[in-house]
Design a protein around this motif. Sequence first.
Motif, PDB file in Angstrom:
ATOM      1  N   ASN A   1       0.893  -1.087   0.167  1.00 10.01           N
ATOM      2  CA  ASN A   1       0.079  -0.135  -0.078  1.00 10.01           C
ATOM      3  C   ASN A   1       0.615   1.273   0.373  1.00 10.01           C
ATOM      4  O   ASN A   1       1.880   1.404   0.916  1.00 10.01           O
ATOM      5  CB  ASN A   1      -0.825  -0.175   1.360  1.00 10.01           C
ATOM      6  N   THR A   2       0.339   2.261  -0.743  1.00 13.65           N
ATOM      7  CA  THR A   2       0.422   3.513  -0.305  1.00 13.65           C
ATOM      8  C   THR A   2      -0.069   4.548  -1.759  1.00 13.65           C
ATOM      9  O   THR A   2      -0.470   4.286  -2.006  1.00 13.65           O
ATOM     10  CB  THR A   2       2.169   3.374  -1.378  1.00 13.65           C
ATOM     11  N   SER A   3       0.460   5.769  -1.132  1.00 17.14           N
ATOM     12  CA  SER A   3      -0.147   6.724  -1.706  1.00 17.14           C
ATOM     13  C   SER A   3       0.141   6.770  -2.836  1.00 17.14           C
ATOM     14  O   SER A   3       0.737   7.109  -4.036  1.00 17.14           O
ATOM     15  CB  SER A   3       0.390   8.287  -1.041  1.00 17.14           C
TER      16      SER A   3
ATOM     17  N   THR B   1      -4.582   6.755  -1.377  1.00 15.38           N
ATOM     18  CA  THR B   1      -4.033   4.663  -0.813  1.00 15.38           C
ATOM     19  C   THR B   1      -4.692   4.306  -1.540  1.00 15.38           C
ATOM     20  O   THR B   1      -6.076   3.989  -1.716  1.00 15.38           O
ATOM     21  CB  THR B   1      -4.430   5.574   0.501  1.00 15.38           C
TER      22      THR B   1
ATOM     23  N   SER C   1       4.994  -1.792   3.451  1.00 18.02           N
ATOM     24  CA  SER C   1       3.018  -2.048   4.321  1.00 18.02           C
ATOM     25  C   SER C   1       3.215  -3.704   4.786  1.00 18.02           C
ATOM     26  O   SER C   1       1.911  -4.268   4.781  1.00 18.02           O
ATOM     27  CB  SER C   1       2.209  -1.403   2.885  1.00 18.02           C
TER      28      SER C   1
END
Length: 444
Positions: A108-110, A123, A230
């Motif tokens: 997960n990341t923006s 996200t 994550s």
Amino acid sequence: MGNYYFKLAWLSFKKTPLLSLLMVGTISVGIAAAMITITVGYMMGKNPLPDKSERVAMVHLNSWDPSQPISYRKNGEPDIPNMLTYQDAMALLAADKADKHVPFVSFNTSVRAEADDVTSAQTHNIRSTSRHFFSVFGAPFIYGSTWSAEADQQGQSVIVLSKRENDRLFDGANSVGENIILGTQLYRVVGVIDDWQPTPKFYVNAFDMYTPTLPYFVPLESQIRNNFFSPTTMGWYCWGDDASSTLQEVMSSECVWIRFWVEFESEQSKQAYFQFMEDYTEEQRKVGRFLRPEPNRLMTVTEFLEEEGAVSEENKLGIVYALAFLFACLCNVMSLMMTKFHGKGGEVGLRRAVGATKQHIAVQFGCESILVGFLGGVIGLALAQLGLAALTDMYPEYHANVMTMNLTLMVSTVALAIGTSLLFGLWPIYRATRTQLSSQLKSL
């Protein structure tokens, strides 16, 4: 001649509209209930790679802790992990013994377009994999293509995105060459895949098989180099030191966290690859790894779907209940047909008196049963579509494909209604043709 009998069937339908509509309605409700559950079960369990499902396989290496108790698969065989350690995945990639390799994990990341304000970032779950992911699993491109072999090896910051995200970020324009920011890293778009939702999404575990396909794809090595980590979404299982604080610790541990699929051009290359896996295991045993006795496995798509329980026992039970309900509806229809055909005794007697045979009467009533089944099937199809639409709203976590009839299922719905109506009409037809001519004429 067929037109004549269907004309008689239609005239009979109009002469007793309430009874006829009751039969049609009963069939339509039963067919709708059955086809809703059959559709969901069929779409959940159908083969998503019919052309090459036996040539695509998931690698299972038995690297698990020898001190842990043995668990067993549904068929009674000892279970082994369906994910690999980083060390083993990289060793298989370096050996390059399969025609195509697809390691993958997710994180997960923006995400935002380079030109957008930082406040617009959302996200998302990102799939890190190899360039072969798209060709092995059949993802179609509308712009660009997958990344190069060099991008895989060097961990270049390149990305493939879905049509949905391309529409959101770039208004549907060809975004190849544009930049996207993942977290704080700049990624260059090299391709956009079309709306693509294999059903079931066979390359992940059962929990995720019916969720929408992830919208972003990057090289696995780029995740490593850019240190995307994550813990809550990557999903891994560890033994020994149970490393979980940093990506580097997970990579150097015995944690299994990388799914690894391979594709073969022939059965011979598949067998050769399995032998390579056996040889690799023996090498690792010499250095103190792979100490459990259970064998390695190459699990094909169909085997993996069966193992993961693509269609749950609850779904199978639901299909049984729906078919039982359909049977009860058809029994009621059979009773209504007997009532209707018995009431037509005078008409039957008159036709017999002017030369019609029992076979002619049977064909006439058979055509009427077919007409009732056809109308019930069409209405049942419409009710089933409404029911599936309602299920789609009730269960948004499932992709709409799971609740969608394809052409085969639509045709099968009408065919099932016609076939069952005719089948359950055989007994009333038989009884009608066995009535004595004298008694039929007296009813006039």
